[in-house]
Design an enzyme around this catalytic site. Sequence first.
Site, short mmCIF file in Angstrom:
data_model
loop_
_atom_site.label_atom_id
_atom_site.label_comp_id
_atom_site.label_asym_id
_atom_site.label_seq_id
_atom_site.Cartn_x
_atom_site.Cartn_y
_atom_site.Cartn_z
N SER A 2 0.83 -1.20 0.00
CA SER A 2 0.00 0.00 0.00
C SER A 2 0.87 1.27 0.00
O SER A 2 1.69 1.45 -0.89
CB SER A 2 -0.97 -0.04 1.18
OG SER A 2 -2.03 0.87 1.01
N ASP A 16 -6.04 -4.11 -2.14
CA ASP A 16 -5.07 -3.70 -1.13
C ASP A 16 -4.29 -4.88 -0.53
O ASP A 16 -4.88 -5.82 0.02
CB ASP A 16 -5.82 -2.96 -0.02
CG ASP A 16 -4.91 -2.42 1.06
OD1 ASP A 16 -3.70 -2.28 0.81
OD2 ASP A 16 -5.42 -2.12 2.15
#
Length: 285
Positions: free
Chosen positions: A51, A180
Amino acid sequence: MEPARQNADESSSPSIAIALGGGGARGIAHIAILEALDELGVKPRAMSGTSIGAILGAAYAAGIEAKHLRAHTLAIMRKRSEVMGKLLKARVGRFTDIVLRGFANPVLLDAELFLDLFWPDAMPERFEDLAIPLQVVTTDFYDRCEAVFSTGLLSPAVAGSMAIPGLIKPVEMDGRVLIDGGAVNPLPYDLLFEAADIVIAIDVTFGGPRQRRNPAPFEAMFGAAQIMQGAITSEKLKLRAPDILMRPMVEQFRVLDFFRAAQILRAAESAKEDIKRKLAALLDP
């Protein structure tokens, strides 16, 4: 003996690798830790990121010094109107979607457009063009597993790693739908044990804001994700910890506090000095 470690032993000092974890705006603290490496004259042999850790890790692995990453980040976040304009350009959802598409998300962002707008100029197109080998962690949505990229196109992999459900649209890459990476591996130091003698991990998911008020809907959603990520990291640490685990004191910041970048970096200063001491002790016992 592991091949990578055997090669490291042939040099005059131990080699290091560093993992940058996910955590939204809190991950801006990674820059301070990277500055410490630069100031010590230490170059990582390998990196991994999830991320925000993948976003900043890719820029650093491309050869951009941490002090320039700091200047770039602060310059962008000082100009709120420009940031909002860029976010509008990166938006793929439309407010008409609420009516026409059954309450679809009108603020959904395209991560690749986001990176084009916010990354430093002249970022490499491919992993192979990076100065430091990098592994980017994403989550394969349909296979429900970790998907790690270290070759091929850089931007789609990083975009997938940052594709927070509900905020950033999933990324289609190599026949996979990616979201993610924090859903499976928010602190990917485990990918680096065979890459170097000393593995450093920077965790920014622990702890929550000190205020005990009822969170707003988005804050509750992102906070729940951070709680999950912290739990995953805690279990990983029980199995095997990195050689150095750094937790900058950024728990008071929320996932979307990007406009507080200067405050986040100030809060990370003590961690910057701490890692210098710890790393110096390991490199020159």
